[in-house]
Design an enzyme around this catalytic site. Structure first.
Site, PDB file in Angstrom:
ATOM      1  CG  ASP A 135       3.399   7.572  10.297  1.00 24.55           C
ATOM      2  OD1 ASP A 135       4.098   7.618  11.403  1.00 24.55           O
ATOM      3  OD2 ASP A 135       3.291   6.669   9.757  1.00 24.55           O
TER       4      ASP A 135
ATOM      5  CB  CYS B  33       6.349  26.326  24.752  1.00 24.72           C
ATOM      6  SG  CYS B  33       6.844  24.983  23.702  1.00 24.72           S
TER       7      CYS B  33
ATOM      8  CE  LYS C 189       7.761   2.378   4.231  1.00 27.67           C
ATOM      9  NZ  LYS C 189       6.632   3.702   4.776  1.00 27.67           N
TER      10      LYS C 189
ATOM     11  CB  CYS D 135      -2.936   7.558   5.453  1.00 27.61           C
ATOM     12  SG  CYS D 135      -1.877   5.929   6.208  1.00 27.61           S
TER      13      CYS D 135
ATOM     14  CB  CYS E  52       4.976  27.213  20.315  1.00 21.93           C
ATOM     15  SG  CYS E  52       6.601  27.547  21.050  1.00 21.93           S
TER      16      CYS E  52
ATOM     17  NE  ARG F 271       1.442   6.934   1.650  1.00 24.19           N
ATOM     18  CZ  ARG F 271       1.041   5.815   1.858  1.00 24.19           C
ATOM     19  NH1 ARG F 271       0.301   4.921   0.774  1.00 24.19           N
ATOM     20  NH2 ARG F 271       1.236   5.317   2.912  1.00 24.19           N
TER      21      ARG F 271
ATOM     22  CB  SER G 176      -0.959  -0.064   1.308  1.00 25.76           C
ATOM     23  OG  SER G 176      -0.219  -0.077   2.415  1.00 25.76           O
ATOM     24  CG  ASN G 177       4.191   1.674   2.157  1.00 29.39           C
ATOM     25  OD1 ASN G 177       5.246   1.075   2.762  1.00 29.39           O
ATOM     26  ND2 ASN G 177       3.377   2.253   2.977  1.00 29.39           N
ATOM     27  CG  LEU G 178       4.801  -0.253  -3.513  1.00 35.07           C
ATOM     28  CD1 LEU G 178       4.761  -1.582  -4.467  1.00 35.07           C
ATOM     29  CD2 LEU G 178       6.083   0.374  -3.122  1.00 35.07           C
TER      30      LEU G 178
END
Length: 380
Positions: free
Chosen positions: A154, A268, A110, A211, A198, A97, A93-95
């Site tokens: 991600d 922060c 990877k 995704c 921040c 993109r 399912s990566n291919l």
């Protein structure tokens, strides 16, 4: 399996000594001048800018939808040293993109597959693949020795850990994110600009869309990654980044680009007495080693998928894992220097030498962790 003392020890255990000091290049060869001639012509780069690119050390975190095009662009442009960091293996399912990979790479780690492809794109670039998960316990080692960090992650927890490490080390950090038809980017210069905490102070991976539910258009990934590369090149060549204290939004639905001003939060961790304070993520204990278990986008036709991340860097014996897996009915799908993928009855188990793993086809976090414990002997 023993706890490691950071990235350097892991490299030594794997027999991959990586030079931390590279001799500074003071002039370009004739071949380099020809190779990069079309960008050397640009006033914003020029000969001196190309030398800066040649001597730069860039860390790209994530080798997926954003990290793949970022790595390809910077490799082609002649950045001298690229550290590519990712915890995952290539999935079918990566291919659509992630054009750094092909069908032949499915099941491979990877960063291992990516390093080979990047060296083919530009043999003069020094590519260091680092198959580790980024978290509060590993982020400082991941960014150590680099001039610039680019975010292709991600996970918001991983982003927070990366942000905090860059703030502590004073390393510029270029953020990018994309989902569905939308994307965003900004640039963090520690001490001068707002950091990720921040801008996004209280996000949680549990509350973020994925995704596998929202989908993602390849074009938005390439648009955001191009902006990130542009910002990175500006920083490397000594120019002011455009997205300093600005957050860029891109909407592919109507091809709109908009920016909003952001500012540092005085409370922060990147400011005042809080600067450099560590923020510890929620973890799950297994034996004497602390792990974080989180659900990822569904894989293999929507099967539940979990990542298992040790707080530190381990030193896994892949041969021992393979033997244990065989006794449990798993068969080896692919194996490289940095990791192994095993399959059985609709389940997939991928583990890296660093200890991070991805489990596909189990029903719960507990089931994923139980399978990990069955496959890998965990001891101090």
């Amino acid at each position: 399996m023993a706890m490691g003392n950071g990235v350097k020890e892991m490299e030594e255990q794997m027999g991959r000594e990586v030079s931390r000091e590279r001799r500074k290049v003071t002039e370009l060869s004739e071949d380099e001048v020809e190779r990069y001639s079309r960008q050397i012509m640009l006033d914003s780069i020029g000969y001196e800018g190309q030398l800066r690119l040649r001597n730069a050390r860039v860390c790209i975190t994530g080798a997926g939808g954003l990290g793949s095009p970022i790595a390809m662009q910077l490799t082609a442009m002649g950045v001298g040293y690229i550290r590519l960091v990712d915890r995952d293996v290539v999935e079918l399912s990566n291919l659509h993109r992630q054009m750094l990979y092909t069908d032949a790479d499915i099941g491979k780690v990877k960063v291992e597959a990516a390093a080979s492809r990047l060296k083919a794109i530009n043999p003069s670039v020094d590519v260091e693949p680092l198959a580790v998960s980024i978290n509060e316990g590993t982020a400082d080692d991941v960014v150590k020795g680099c001039d610039l960090v680019i975010d292709g992650l991600d996970s918001i927890d991983a982003r927070y850990a990366l942000n905090d490490a860059c703030v502590r080390a004073g390393i510029p950090y270029v953020y990018g994110g994309a989902l569905g038809m939308l994307g965003s980017a900004c640039t963090v210069l520690p001490g001068r600009s707002a950091c990720i905490r921040c801008i996004f102070p209280e996000l949680s991976d549990d509350e973020m869309p994925t995704c596998s539910i929202e989908g993602v258009h390849p074009s938005i990934l390439y648009m955001v990654s191009a902006v990130q590369v542009s910002e990175a090149v500006r920083i490397i060549t000594g120019q002011e980044p455009v997205l300093l204290n600005k957050l860029l939004y891109i909407d592919l639905n109507d091809l709109s680009f908009s920016t909003i001003d952001v500012s540092r939060n005085e409370h922060c961790i990147c400011n005042g007495i809080n600067r450099g304070k560590r923020v510890v993520a929620t973890t799950t204990a297994s034996g004497s080693i602390v792990f974080k278990v989180e659900e990822l986008c569904g894989r293999d036709m929507g099967k539940r998928t979990f990542s298992i991340t040790p707080k530190g860097i381990l030193a896994i014996d892949l041969d021992a894992v393979a033997r244990k897996a065989s006794s449990l009915g798993f068969k080896e799908k692919s194996r490289g220097e940095m990791g192994i993928t095993l399959v059985s009855d609709g389940r997939s188990f991928s583990v890296l030498r660093s200890g991070a793993a991805v489990v596909v086809g189990v029903e719960s976090e507990d089931a994923a962790l139980n399978l990990y414990n069955a496959m890998v002997e965990v001891k101090q």
